[in-house]
Design a protein around this motif. Structure first.
Motif, PDB file in Angstrom:
ATOM      1  N   THR A   1       0.838  -1.199   0.000  1.00 25.24           N
ATOM      2  CA  THR A   1       0.000   0.000   0.000  1.00 25.24           C
ATOM      3  C   THR A   1       0.877   1.255   0.000  1.00 25.24           C
ATOM      4  O   THR A   1       0.669   2.175  -0.790  1.00 25.24           O
ATOM      5  CB  THR A   1      -0.917   0.020   1.255  1.00 25.24           C
ATOM      6  OG1 THR A   1      -1.599  -1.224   1.332  1.00 25.24           O
ATOM      7  CG2 THR A   1      -1.925   1.152   1.192  1.00 25.24           C
TER       8      THR A   1
ATOM      9  N   ARG B   1       1.176   4.081  -2.968  1.00 28.96           N
ATOM     10  CA  ARG B   1       0.950   5.491  -2.621  1.00 28.96           C
ATOM     11  C   ARG B   1       2.113   6.339  -3.139  1.00 28.96           C
ATOM     12  O   ARG B   1       1.923   7.389  -3.744  1.00 28.96           O
ATOM     13  CB  ARG B   1       0.804   5.615  -1.095  1.00 28.96           C
ATOM     14  CG  ARG B   1       0.565   7.014  -0.588  1.00 28.96           C
ATOM     15  CD  ARG B   1       1.841   7.534   0.042  1.00 28.96           C
ATOM     16  NE  ARG B   1       1.673   8.882   0.577  1.00 28.96           N
ATOM     17  CZ  ARG B   1       2.692   9.701   0.775  1.00 28.96           C
ATOM     18  NH1 ARG B   1       3.922   9.337   0.490  1.00 28.96           N
ATOM     19  NH2 ARG B   1       2.488  10.900   1.269  1.00 28.96           N
TER      20      ARG B   1
ATOM     21  N   LEU C   1       1.942   6.712  -6.851  1.00 27.96           N
ATOM     22  CA  LEU C   1       0.887   7.665  -7.208  1.00 27.96           C
ATOM     23  C   LEU C   1       1.391   9.102  -7.034  1.00 27.96           C
ATOM     24  O   LEU C   1       1.127   9.975  -7.850  1.00 27.96           O
ATOM     25  CB  LEU C   1      -0.342   7.402  -6.328  1.00 27.96           C
ATOM     26  CG  LEU C   1      -1.592   8.239  -6.598  1.00 27.96           C
ATOM     27  CD1 LEU C   1      -2.145   7.947  -7.994  1.00 27.96           C
ATOM     28  CD2 LEU C   1      -2.669   7.956  -5.556  1.00 27.96           C
TER      29      LEU C   1
ATOM     30  N   LYS D   1       3.352  10.874  -9.765  1.00 30.86           N
ATOM     31  CA  LYS D   1       2.651  11.250 -11.005  1.00 30.86           C
ATOM     32  C   LYS D   1       2.741  12.753 -11.265  1.00 30.86           C
ATOM     33  O   LYS D   1       2.642  13.197 -12.395  1.00 30.86           O
ATOM     34  CB  LYS D   1       1.184  10.815 -10.940  1.00 30.86           C
ATOM     35  CG  LYS D   1       0.980   9.312 -11.106  1.00 30.86           C
ATOM     36  CD  LYS D   1       0.903   8.949 -12.574  1.00 30.86           C
ATOM     37  CE  LYS D   1       0.705   7.447 -12.760  1.00 30.86           C
ATOM     38  NZ  LYS D   1       0.965   7.064 -14.154  1.00 30.86           N
TER      39      LYS D   1
ATOM     40  N   SER E   1       6.047   4.417 -12.153  1.00 24.23           N
ATOM     41  CA  SER E   1       4.740   5.072 -12.310  1.00 24.23           C
ATOM     42  C   SER E   1       4.348   5.161 -13.788  1.00 24.23           C
ATOM     43  O   SER E   1       3.175   5.247 -14.119  1.00 24.23           O
ATOM     44  CB  SER E   1       4.748   6.457 -11.669  1.00 24.23           C
ATOM     45  OG  SER E   1       5.328   7.387 -12.547  1.00 24.23           O
TER      46      SER E   1
ATOM     47  N   GLN F   1      -3.213   5.949 -13.551  1.00 21.05           N
ATOM     48  CA  GLN F   1      -3.748   6.503 -12.310  1.00 21.05           C
ATOM     49  C   GLN F   1      -4.918   5.653 -11.790  1.00 21.05           C
ATOM     50  O   GLN F   1      -5.011   5.397 -10.599  1.00 21.05           O
ATOM     51  CB  GLN F   1      -4.206   7.936 -12.562  1.00 21.05           C
ATOM     52  CG  GLN F   1      -4.421   8.710 -11.293  1.00 21.05           C
ATOM     53  CD  GLN F   1      -3.902  10.138 -11.451  1.00 21.05           C
ATOM     54  OE1 GLN F   1      -3.019  10.399 -12.270  1.00 21.05           O
ATOM     55  NE2 GLN F   1      -4.438  11.053 -10.678  1.00 21.05           N
ATOM     56  N   SER F   2      -5.783   5.199 -12.722  1.00 20.52           N
ATOM     57  CA  SER F   2      -6.927   4.385 -12.274  1.00 20.52           C
ATOM     58  C   SER F   2      -6.459   3.060 -11.686  1.00 20.52           C
ATOM     59  O   SER F   2      -7.023   2.589 -10.707  1.00 20.52           O
ATOM     60  CB  SER F   2      -7.923   4.116 -13.394  1.00 20.52           C
ATOM     61  OG  SER F   2      -7.557   4.718 -14.571  1.00 20.52           O
TER      62      SER F   2
ATOM     63  N   LEU G   1      -3.674   2.575 -10.075  1.00 22.34           N
ATOM     64  CA  LEU G   1      -3.117   2.854  -8.744  1.00 22.34           C
ATOM     65  C   LEU G   1      -4.217   3.094  -7.721  1.00 22.34           C
ATOM     66  O   LEU G   1      -4.201   2.544  -6.619  1.00 22.34           O
ATOM     67  CB  LEU G   1      -2.191   4.074  -8.813  1.00 22.34           C
ATOM     68  CG  LEU G   1      -0.897   3.884  -9.625  1.00 22.34           C
ATOM     69  CD1 LEU G   1      -0.178   5.203  -9.813  1.00 22.34           C
ATOM     70  CD2 LEU G   1       0.011   2.878  -8.914  1.00 22.34           C
ATOM     71  N   ILE G   2      -5.197   3.894  -8.111  1.00 27.11           N
ATOM     72  CA  ILE G   2      -6.258   4.239  -7.156  1.00 27.11           C
ATOM     73  C   ILE G   2      -7.111   3.012  -6.831  1.00 27.11           C
ATOM     74  O   ILE G   2      -7.407   2.738  -5.665  1.00 27.11           O
ATOM     75  CB  ILE G   2      -7.111   5.408  -7.693  1.00 27.11           C
ATOM     76  CG1 ILE G   2      -6.224   6.668  -7.748  1.00 27.11           C
ATOM     77  CG2 ILE G   2      -8.326   5.665  -6.804  1.00 27.11           C
ATOM     78  CD1 ILE G   2      -6.832   7.831  -8.476  1.00 27.11           C
ATOM     79  N   SER G   3      -7.474   2.239  -7.881  1.00 23.91           N
ATOM     80  CA  SER G   3      -8.279   1.028  -7.628  1.00 23.91           C
ATOM     81  C   SER G   3      -7.496   0.034  -6.778  1.00 23.91           C
ATOM     82  O   SER G   3      -8.056  -0.633  -5.906  1.00 23.91           O
ATOM     83  CB  SER G   3      -8.685   0.366  -8.943  1.00 23.91           C
ATOM     84  OG  SER G   3      -9.370   1.286  -9.746  1.00 23.91           O
TER      85      SER G   3
ATOM     86  N   LEU H   1      -5.153   0.722  -4.568  1.00 25.63           N
ATOM     87  CA  LEU H   1      -5.111   1.230  -3.195  1.00 25.63           C
ATOM     88  C   LEU H   1      -6.423   0.935  -2.484  1.00 25.63           C
ATOM     89  O   LEU H   1      -6.450   0.529  -1.319  1.00 25.63           O
ATOM     90  CB  LEU H   1      -4.835   2.742  -3.189  1.00 25.63           C
ATOM     91  CG  LEU H   1      -3.364   3.130  -3.403  1.00 25.63           C
ATOM     92  CD1 LEU H   1      -3.235   4.617  -3.697  1.00 25.63           C
ATOM     93  CD2 LEU H   1      -2.538   2.767  -2.164  1.00 25.63           C
ATOM     94  N   ASP H   2      -7.505   1.105  -3.224  1.00 25.52           N
ATOM     95  CA  ASP H   2      -8.826   0.840  -2.685  1.00 25.52           C
ATOM     96  C   ASP H   2      -8.949  -0.639  -2.270  1.00 25.52           C
ATOM     97  O   ASP H   2      -9.372  -0.963  -1.159  1.00 25.52           O
ATOM     98  CB  ASP H   2      -9.837   1.188  -3.784  1.00 25.52           C
ATOM     99  CG  ASP H   2     -11.223   1.355  -3.225  1.00 25.52           C
ATOM    100  OD1 ASP H   2     -11.318   1.823  -2.079  1.00 25.52           O
ATOM    101  OD2 ASP H   2     -12.192   0.992  -3.931  1.00 25.52           O
TER     102      ASP H   2
END
Ligand code: ZN
Length: 383
Positions: free
Chosen positions: A289, A293, A296, A299, A321, A326-327, A329-331, A333-334
């Motif tokens: 995680t 982060r 991300l 970026k 990176s 970006q999607s 990375l965010i997904s 992390l989620d």
């Protein structure tokens, strides 16, 4: 035979300017001294190991110095009072650790000492560490002294737990908040000490030590001492990671490579290797995680500054990176945040992690499908 002096003691700051990362506190103290606006009681609050007691001692030393320099803010280091302070033989400075001396009897003895004027020097200074450890009865015994201190008495109280201090004490003290020391400043200090001690240690290894100690200089130095005494010759990042039982960041770089290539076999074998090396599911998820982060953050140049890593390391994050949208990375992390929440009550922790990794490996497809559907619906709307 030379005796080993621990770095935390050997490199203890001896003037306000040497206190690391607490400029807001030391500048205010210097101003108060210059303008003769010194309170009789101070409360130093903040996390452990960030310089509260050291600053208290510096303040005490300055106040009683007979030949102060720099507008009164620097102790000379050679007068009787300074010398006595350095030999810890000063009768004018009384230190009490409230963690072990918290009975009413101790407070009575302290109150007794307050009654006697300083033998030499202007002030009698009482430094009370971990003041929140005093019992209510001791607090009350002490409060009377704090309410009407003789003009020569100065109290410097220090605590890691400000919320436990009675309001009646708080209202009588000038408050100073110490903060965690930024990792970059700890690294700078470690570099300086390594140079002075002729210890060859690489930059990333020092970063790791600073990170591990969470903004406390004292902890950093004791880890540093331990490592310096264990290893002979050049100290490399990998050895430090192993000896601190930390997951090597190379694992996470590899993990992301596998994930973006949809290489399930690769990621499963890597995870298995990590587990066999003695790390648990929680440590792996937390590490991955933090790694995502940091990727991300690279970026954008502005957020790259928010990463607490060496420049070389930042470059590696930036390179990786470019492989991750970006999607993604965010997904990811989620997904990992959910996994971390569910881990404590999972009956099969490793399975939970493996499922999360599989989902991450196929995230890019989902994202593409999602955007395809969106495109479809947009083109349908166009008709
Ligand atoms: Zn002096």
């Amino acid at each position: 035979m030379s005796t080993f002096v621990v770095s935390a003691r050997k490199y203890r700051p001896s003037s306000f300017d040497e206190v690391l990362g607490q400029e807001q506190v030391t500048n205010t103290l210097k101003n108060a001294i210059q303008n003769d606006q010194l309170a009789h009681a101070f409360l130093f609050t903040g996390p452990r190991g960030v310089g509260k007691t050291s600053t208290a001692r510096i303040l005490a030393k300055v106040l009683n110095c007979e030949d102060r320099k720099e507008n009164g803010t620097l102790a000379c280091g050679s007068c009787n009072s300074c010398k006595a302070m350095e030999d810890t033989a000063s009768f004018n400075i009384i230190e009490l650790d409230a963690a072990s001396n918290n009975s009413v009897e101790h407070m009575r003895m302290l109150n007794e000492q307050v009654r006697f004027r300083p033998q030499e020097g202007q002030y009698k200074i009482f430094i009370i560490d971990e003041v929140h450890m005093l019992s209510n009865a001791s607090f009350n015994a002490f409060l009377k002294t704090l309410e009407e201190p003789p003009e020569y008495a100065i109290f410097i109280l220090a605590t890691t737990e400000k919320h436990k201090i009675l309001p009646t004490i708080l209202s009588r003290c000038q408050l100073f908040d110490f903060r965690r020391i930024p990792i970059s400043e700890i690294v700078k200090q470690l570099e300086l000490i390594a140079k002075k001690e002729n210890i060859d240690i690489d930059h990333d290894a020092m970063h790791l030590i600073a990170q591990k100690s969470d903004g406390a200089m004292r902890d950093s130095l004791s880890i540093f001492d331990k490592i310096a005494s264990t290893f002979k010759g050049k100290i490399a990042y990998k050895e430090v990671a192993t000896s601190l039982n930390l997951l090597d960041y190379d694992y996470f770089f590899k993990a992301i490579d596998h994930l973006v290539q949809e290489d399930l076999t690769g990621i499963y074998l890597l995870y298995d290797e990590i587990v066999r090396n003695g790390f648990d599911a929680e440590a792996f998820v937390a590490g991955l995680t933090a790694h995502l982060r940091d990727i991300l953050m690279t970026k954008a140049p502005e957020t790259t500054e928010l990463i607490q890593s060496s420049e070389d390391q930042k470059k590696r994050y930036k390179d990786q990176s470019k492989l991750c949208s970006q999607s993604f990375l965010i997904s990811s992390l989620d997904l990992l945040t959910d996994t971390a929440i569910n881990l404590p009550r999972a009956s099969n922790k490793h399975l939970l992690v493996e499922v999360a990794l599989a989902k991450m490996a196929y995230l890019n497809r989902q994202i593409e499908e999602g955007s395809d559907q969106k495109k479809k619906s947009i083109s349908l709307q166009a008709f």
